[in-house]
Design an enzyme around this catalytic site. Structure first.
Site, PDB file in Angstrom:
ATOM      1  N   LYS A   1      32.554  36.688  38.089  1.00  0.00           N
ATOM      2  CA  LYS A   1      33.286  37.116  39.282  1.00  0.00           C
ATOM      3  C   LYS A   1      33.825  38.541  39.122  1.00  0.00           C
ATOM      4  O   LYS A   1      33.599  39.403  39.970  1.00  0.00           O
ATOM      5  CB  LYS A   1      34.442  36.138  39.502  1.00  0.00           C
ATOM      6  CG  LYS A   1      34.937  36.087  40.921  1.00  0.00           C
ATOM      7  CD  LYS A   1      36.149  35.181  41.054  1.00  0.00           C
ATOM      8  CE  LYS A   1      35.800  33.718  41.082  1.00  0.00           C
ATOM      9  NZ  LYS A   1      36.900  32.896  41.646  1.00  0.00           N
TER      10      LYS A   1
ATOM     11  N   ASN B   1      32.625  37.578  32.714  1.00  0.00           N
ATOM     12  CA  ASN B   1      33.158  36.859  33.877  1.00  0.00           C
ATOM     13  C   ASN B   1      32.329  37.238  35.094  1.00  0.00           C
ATOM     14  O   ASN B   1      32.377  38.383  35.565  1.00  0.00           O
ATOM     15  CB  ASN B   1      34.630  37.231  34.083  1.00  0.00           C
ATOM     16  CG  ASN B   1      35.280  36.431  35.206  1.00  0.00           C
ATOM     17  OD1 ASN B   1      34.639  36.120  36.212  1.00  0.00           O
ATOM     18  ND2 ASN B   1      36.545  36.111  35.040  1.00  0.00           N
TER      19      ASN B   1
ATOM     20  N   PHE C   1      40.891  54.865  37.187  1.00  0.00           N
ATOM     21  CA  PHE C   1      39.573  55.489  37.356  1.00  0.00           C
ATOM     22  C   PHE C   1      39.422  56.785  36.555  1.00  0.00           C
ATOM     23  O   PHE C   1      38.640  57.660  36.914  1.00  0.00           O
ATOM     24  CB  PHE C   1      39.277  55.724  38.847  1.00  0.00           C
ATOM     25  CG  PHE C   1      39.654  54.564  39.721  1.00  0.00           C
ATOM     26  CD1 PHE C   1      38.983  53.356  39.596  1.00  0.00           C
ATOM     27  CD2 PHE C   1      40.702  54.646  40.631  1.00  0.00           C
ATOM     28  CE1 PHE C   1      39.341  52.264  40.372  1.00  0.00           C
ATOM     29  CE2 PHE C   1      41.068  53.559  41.410  1.00  0.00           C
ATOM     30  CZ  PHE C   1      40.385  52.360  41.280  1.00  0.00           C
TER      31      PHE C   1
ATOM     32  N   GLY D   1      29.338  46.866  28.976  1.00  0.00           N
ATOM     33  CA  GLY D   1      30.372  47.503  29.808  1.00  0.00           C
ATOM     34  C   GLY D   1      29.929  47.638  31.243  1.00  0.00           C
ATOM     35  O   GLY D   1      28.778  47.967  31.531  1.00  0.00           O
TER      36      GLY D   1
ATOM     37  N   GLY E   1      42.721  46.414  36.861  1.00  0.00           N
ATOM     38  CA  GLY E   1      41.877  45.846  37.909  1.00  0.00           C
ATOM     39  C   GLY E   1      40.565  45.307  37.396  1.00  0.00           C
ATOM     40  O   GLY E   1      39.826  44.649  38.123  1.00  0.00           O
TER      41      GLY E   1
ATOM     42  N   GLU F   1      31.758  51.514  34.762  1.00  0.00           N
ATOM     43  CA  GLU F   1      31.324  52.795  35.315  1.00  0.00           C
ATOM     44  C   GLU F   1      29.892  52.819  35.823  1.00  0.00           C
ATOM     45  O   GLU F   1      29.555  53.596  36.707  1.00  0.00           O
ATOM     46  CB  GLU F   1      31.532  53.894  34.262  1.00  0.00           C
ATOM     47  CG  GLU F   1      33.010  54.127  33.994  1.00  0.00           C
ATOM     48  CD  GLU F   1      33.258  54.962  32.755  1.00  0.00           C
ATOM     49  OE1 GLU F   1      33.553  56.146  32.896  1.00  0.00           O
ATOM     50  OE2 GLU F   1      33.143  54.412  31.643  1.00  0.00           O
TER      51      GLU F   1
END
Lengths: 162, 331, 766
Positions: free
Chosen positions: C662, C660, C257, C730, C484, C733
């Site tokens: 998911k 993706n 993060f 993206g 992640g 964030e």
């Protein structure tokens, strides 16, 4: 100690936690260290089927007990976590899975939770609110909570049907 | 963590004997608080006497309707016990609102009672804390003190007691049984914990070698209609900012019996005797509940960060009593 | 329009292959759910020693005396390293855009090179021992005394001394059009308020950890880092060895993060300790150690002032901020960055100021700037809507800009109208009462709120190689970071579609500096940056394969031109037929075919960097590129106690192409969950008297738990950005932006109480 079904003999200083014994002495690194303070749940393992935080457990206190770590788990929850994307970085995941297994057993035994409306009901329904409260001892900083709850619900329903 | 010796006690007599003879020995229960504090260097025992193998794990109904709880009963088991759930729901609720399921599976009744404050300055070796190091001063006063006490604090310490279970026990007139080499004694729970005064490091009336062996709950019909309300920032897995344990019985609109205790506001579970006095025999109305809360909190004083707790306690008392009144259980 | 679904059974987003857009399971799902995935602290080494840090307990001064005797006397202690005996590291290099690794030092301090203390928590000693237990115990026995020097540590009292932030290439720190103050003073309706946010910490569940192994002057480091390549270069510099001699390994990072972007003290001191004791050394920071040595998000005070005509047309938008840096490191928090793009106001002023304090240097944390800036801006717009008596979405749409409000640049993909329409429909926004405190359900006051999400899209150069083997297997090699996001999964999907092979035959090697270097995983850039190179490499590979086939008399692809060839079914196909890669390779007697993009060295690498920076700057001059979204939520506030619970969430986003369905939904949800924490419970508390962090642990720093998080519905437009590689904007964030404002706005709607200081806690609502 019996760990994942095998008897293991360890000579340890009393100050060694069950978590450090698993990770450092036995190489069972699936169990994670996130705080070493009982504040995150990443170190959750099952002792005689009950979930505990292994970071606050002195290994010496668990002599003779049956310990199950994620390496010893073979459970439909694992596939459910992948299918429902109940994980991101994967660091809290073993703890979430062990915790969920313990939680399903607690629920099956009729244990109430802080959100159970009628305390005396012998068999409280496992609603999403129940799952969330009962799993709140396992932090996930990636925020995969929705997928985890979906996975637990899915497996709980399947177990009830069986 | 410092190295230490470890003894697993086979029976109560051995446990209390070892702790009374070994220098700087402590009892080890579930370890959920003690091990954490040892890792932080706050607790520094030379020997731990593990009592978790002792036969103090029964929950028994007493003649006359009370309940005796072994000191080594785990929090989760006590919360789930059918007797507790039906006769003392406030205790079940308090236990279930504490910590996490993992911790409740391990934490014992005895250990829960003697757990230590979560004051961050107490935990931090670089800060001044009279509780950790008598005479060192208190960095919480004049520091960050949002979670601190508004009742019974002193100029030496403003820490709170973190237990939920103890707040319920305070409301239920519980009695604690203690064992040492000198024998057995019984102490009302309300007398177990001490206010800080000039000696905040002395937190209970227990001597260092006394083991809590049991907690007894009296027969208490009013407890069947009881509730525990815990207020905190996070929805779960957080200590209370304020909590209220309440049991209420109302007949024809009049309060005929009541028990009320507060958590998160003092160095001990706070039995609200003043409020109870206002309530008993009075009409069960919101106005009376408010008056009762105000009577209890008249002595409360806040610091810049925690003054809100006084108003929060007031509102939570009223809301909890109202809930017992409106859900019909108090009638 | 397509929607990245809450359920994994949704249709793919209509790209040329079956994988991009589909809800593919994570390629590392099984190793992560069985405990087989090894994180950085989980690699055994013979003779491994363990380190622990000793932290300074004053904010600024000098160590006058440090006593290691008691620690050294502990059985099993190998060394106590202090400024008195530490070997020298080279000092930190000056920052330069030509060597981006110069940006990664967590601070400018050369640790243990002197007796100077620059923040409370700075390491003053490292203890190395046979076990972690011994090291931690011995570290607790090291005693230091200090001569304290005057320090400034309190943001609240120092903020008035803030100075304008220095202008940089990436963040000008100021932008203006017209005279915003004058326009504000004459506006028909105006709001003008201060908003504050506290320090936040990342709290990745994996503790920061380093394992350092020296073999002569070759160094291997296991380190959960977001920037393998830059960490490697930085370590090579600090320890005076060639870059080639340093290997950094990080296949799995247990959350980051932003907190694992810089190289912090613990990493350097572990490498140093391994040199001192001549053995492999591992440091796992305590949770407290993370707080004391790894920076967090800067606190802020922000002013947002909005002026409008009576019909809601904005005439003035002012957004200024004060944030902090450490005196020995840290960088600007671009809190006002989003405001210049947000609304079509005639007069705009955005300006950032900062102060330097004697605290651990601040760092990036998920959506630096936008996360907190959107709280202030999007609260203010809600306040203005309330003043005007108009629906807050309607007010936003009235002021939706067609171009950059300040300099007229075009938006590459501005879809806020679409995401608001989508989100409003899914949430059921229509018919919402404008009146606060209008809904009650038992003890709960119910309110709903909305806010805009916004995060700029950027790119960095990435190096990738792709190989097809004779058995048809595809190997993608790239030192990318899997923390992640599902990074390896996304690239496997892209490669599988580009080459027309089943995803099961694609393997992605990642997380190792021996692989072609990827950019740092930051700024939500990783997927697009790597996709750009990966797509080019796959194109090269297909041409090589075709070149092998078309010259062969036996191949159905004989004479085929690249333009008529399709990659599918594990090979290449033209009108007259096709064959598999395996067949092409077998006929040619080749064991594999390779393609590389980037991966240059020496002059070519520098030239590539310069070329990239020029294109980057040119693109920025042409386009405003950003992911965006609309955050909708319902909150319930206990009428008695003021407890706030979030009970419903719908997020509608434009993240460009959804690779993706998911994992993108998970990324966005993760941002929202962190935003819920930011809104309601997260704050790192610094003692204003001492600069010491008071709550350095997960029991007292409250990140959201399961019970705090409602079902979060995610919808994505799924429409590619035409200017970005693979159309990707993206998703890492943008999810956290707007969240705190949406919640604060909903709390206002529920209670009538406006809270402008995060976190919104019950004491604000009593």
């Amino acid at each position: 100690m019996r760990i994942n079904g095998a008897t293991t003999v360890l000579e340890l200083e009393p100050r060694v936690s069950l978590l450090d014994a698993l990770r450092d002495e036995l190489g069972l690194t699936g169990t994670k260290k996130g705080c070493d303070q009982g504040a995150c749940g990443a170190c959750t393992v099952l002792v005689d089927g009950e979930r505990i935080n292994s970071c606050l457990a002195l290994a010496v206190q668990y002599s003779g007990r049956e310990i199950t770590t994620v390496e010893g788990v073979d459970h439909p929850l694992q596939a459910a976590f992948v299918a429902n994307d109940g994980l991101q970085c994967g660091y809290c995941t073993p703890g979430q899975i062990c915790s969920a297994i313990g939680m399903l057993a607690e629920h099956a035994a009729g244990a109430p939770s802080a959100v159970t409306e009628h305390l005396c009901e012998p068999d409280p329904e496992l609603t999403d609110a129940e799952i969330r409260e009962r799993m709140s001892g396992n932090l996930c900083r990636c925020g995969a909570y929705n997928g985890i709850v979906d996975s637990v619900r899915e497996v709980a329903v399947a177990e009830q049907l069986r | 963590m410092r190295p230490f010796g470890y003894v697993s006690a086979p029976d109560v007599a051995t446990a209390v004997r070892v702790v009374s003879t070994e220098p700087n020995a402590k009892f080890l229960g579930g370890g959920t608080n003690l091990v954490d504090l040892m890792r932080e260097g706050v607790e520094r025992p030379d020997t731990l006497v593990d009592v978790t193998g002792l036969p103090l794990t029964a929950i028994e109904e007493l003649p006359g309707g009370g309940v005796r709880i072994g000191a080594l009963v785990r929090n989760a088991r006590l919360a789930a016990d059918p007797l507790i759930r039906s006769r003392y729901p406030v205790l079940s609720r308090a236990l279930l609102s504490g910590a996490s399921a993992q911790l409740r599976n391990v934490a014992t009744v005895g250990g829960n009672l003697v757990q230590r404050t979560r004051c961050p300055y107490f935990y931090d070796h670089a800060s001044a804390c009279n509780k950790r190091e008598p005479g060192a001063g208190c960095d919480a006063i004049g520091g960050v003190n949002r979670n601190h006490a508004v009742l019974g604090a002193s100029e030496h310490c403003i820490a709170t007691h973190p237990s939920d279970m103890a707040v319920a026990l305070a409301a239920l007139d519980a009695v604690v049984e203690l064992e040492s080499v000198r024998g057995t004694r019984r102490v009302p729970l309300l007398d177990l914990h001490r206010l800080p005064g000039e000696t905040p490091h002395v937190e209970t009336v227990l001597t260092a070698d006394e083991l809590i062996t049991a907690v007894e709950l009296p027969h208490l019909p009013v407890a069947a209609a009881s509730h525990y309300r815990k207020v905190r920032d996070r929805a779960s897995y957080a200590f209370a900012l304020v909590s209220v344990a309440a049991a209420l019985h109302v007949r024809e609109g009049v309060v005929t019996d009541v028990r009320l205790a507060l958590g998160g506001v003092a160095a001990k579970p706070w039995r609200a005797h003043q409020a109870e006095r206002v309530l008993l025999g009075a009409e069960a109305t919101e106005e009376v509940f408010l008056r009762a809360a105000d009577a209890e909190l008249a002595a409360a004083t806040g610091l810049p960060d925690n003054t809100f707790k006084i108003e929060l306690a007031r509102r939570t008392i009223v809301a909890t009593l109202q809930e017992l009144l409106t859900d019909g259980s108090a009638a | 329009m397509t929607t990245a679904p809450a359920r994994p059974d949704a249709p793919p987003t209509g790209t040329s292959g079956p994988y991009v857009g589909a809800p593919v399971d994570r390629v590392d799902g099984v190793v992560k759910t069985t405990g087989a995935a090894r994180f950085a602290a989980e690699h055994p080494y013979p003779g491994l020693a363990h380190a622990a840090l000793v932290h300074a307990t004053i904010p600024r001064g000098r160590v006058t005396w440090i006593d290691s005797a008691a620690a050294l006397a502990v059985d099993g202690v190998l060394a106590v390293i202090t400024h008195e005996n530490a070997p020298a590291m080279r000092p930190v290099k000056t920052q330069s855009v030509l060597d981006l690794s110069t940006l990664v030092p967590g601070s400018t301090v050369n640790h243990l090179a002197s007796d100077e203390v620059h923040w409370d928590g700075q390491p003053v000693a490292v203890v190395v021992a046979e076990s972690r237990q011994i090291a931690l115990h011995a570290a607790s026995l090291v005693r230091a005394t200090y001569r304290e020097l005057p320090s400034t540590v309190d943001f609240a009292t120092e903020k008035r001394n803030a100075l304008p932030q220095k202008k940089s290439v990436v963040d000008p720190g100021r932008a203006a059009k017209g005279d915003a103050e004058a326009a504000l003073s004459t506006a028909a309706v105006a709001v003008d308020h201060l908003y504050t946010t506290p320090v936040h910490h990342h709290n990745a569940l994996e503790l920061h950890t380093t394992t350092a192994v020296w073999d002569g002057d070759r160094l291997t480091v296991h380190e959960p880092t977001q920037g393998i390549d830059w960490t490697r270069k930085h370590l090579a510099h600090r320890f005076g060895v060639p870059v080639e001699n340093v290997r950094v390994i990080a296949p799995f990072v247990g959350g980051a993060f932003g907190g694992k972007w810089h190289v912090w003290a613990g990493t350097l001191l572990t490498v140093l300790a391994a040199r001192v004791v001549g053995r492999p050394v591992r440091l796992v920071l305590t949770r407290e150690g993370v707080y004391r040595t790894v920076g967090g998000r800067s606190p802020s005070e922000q002013r947002v002032a909005l002026g409008a005509d009576a019909d809601g047309t904005l005439t003035a938008l002012i957004h200024t901020s004060v944030t902090q840096v450490g005196r020995v490191g840290g960088g600007p928090e671009p809190a006002t960055g989003l405001s210049r793009y947000a609304y079509a106001a005639e007069n705009v002023l955005v300006e950032q100021k900062q102060i330097a304090l004697d605290l651990v240097p601040n760092t990036y944390m998920r959506a630096p700037g936008e996360a907190i800036g959107s709280f202030a801006l999007e609260s203010a717009i809600d306040e203005l809507a309330h003043e005007l008596g108009v629906d807050p979405i309607e007010l936003r749409m009235r002021n939706e800009p067609e171009r950059d409000p300040i300099d007229g640049r075009r938006f590459s993909h501005r879809k806020l109208r679409e995401v608001y329409a989508l989100g409003a429909e899914r949430f059921g926004w229509a018919g919402r009462s404008l009146r606060p405190r209008s809904t009650r359900d038992g003890r709960w006051l119910v309110g709903t709120g909305v806010a805009t999400a916004f995060h700029p899209a950027n790119l960095f150069p990435a190096n990738v190689t792709v190989r097809i083997s004779a058995d048809g297997g595809v190997l993608v090699r790239c030192g990318l970071h899997e923390m992640g996001m599902g990074a390896a999964t996304a690239q496997a999907q892209i490669a599988a579609d580009a080459l027309g092979v089943p995803i099961e035959s694609v393997r992605v090697e990642h997380g190792d500096s021996t692989l072609p270097a990827a950019p740092a995983a930051s700024g939500s850039t990783q997927t697009a940056s790597i996709a750009s190179s990966l797509l080019a490499a796959c194109e090269k590979l297909k041409r090589s394969a075709l070149a092998l086939a078309r010259g062969s008399a036996d191949s159905p692809l004989r004479g085929a031109k690249p333009a008529e060839v399709q990659a599918r079914d594990g090979g290449l196909h033209a009108a007259r037929g096709g064959e598999t890669y395996a067949a092409i390779l077998a006929r040619a007697g080749r064991s594999s075919l390779d393609a590389a993009v980037g991966a240059e060295r020496g002059f070519a690498a520098v030239a590539g960097q310069v070329r990239f920076m020029s294109k980057f700057l040119l693109d920025r001059r042409r386009w405003v590129r950003a992911a965006s979204g609309a955050q909708f939520c319902e909150v319930r506030v206990d009428a008695h106690t003021g407890e706030v619970r979030v009970t419903r969430w719908v997020g509608a986003f434009d993240v460009g192409t959804v690779i993706n369905a998911k994992t993108v939904a998970s990324q966005l949800r993760g941002g929202i969950v962190m935003g819920i924490g930011m809104a309601l419970s997260e704050a790192t508390v610094v003692d204003p008297r001492t600069g010491r962090i008071v709550n350095p642990g997960l029991a007292e720093y409250h990140v959201p738990v399961h019970a705090d998080v409602p079902p979060i519905e995610i919808h994505c437009l799924g429409d590619p950005d035409p200017t970005m590689p693979a159309g990707v904007l993206g998703a890492g964030e943008v999810g956290i932006t707007g969240v705190a404002a949406a919640i604060a706005n909903a709390v206002h709607h529920a209670t009538g109480r406006r809270v402008r200081d995060l976190p919104v806690t019950l004491d604000d609502l009593l």
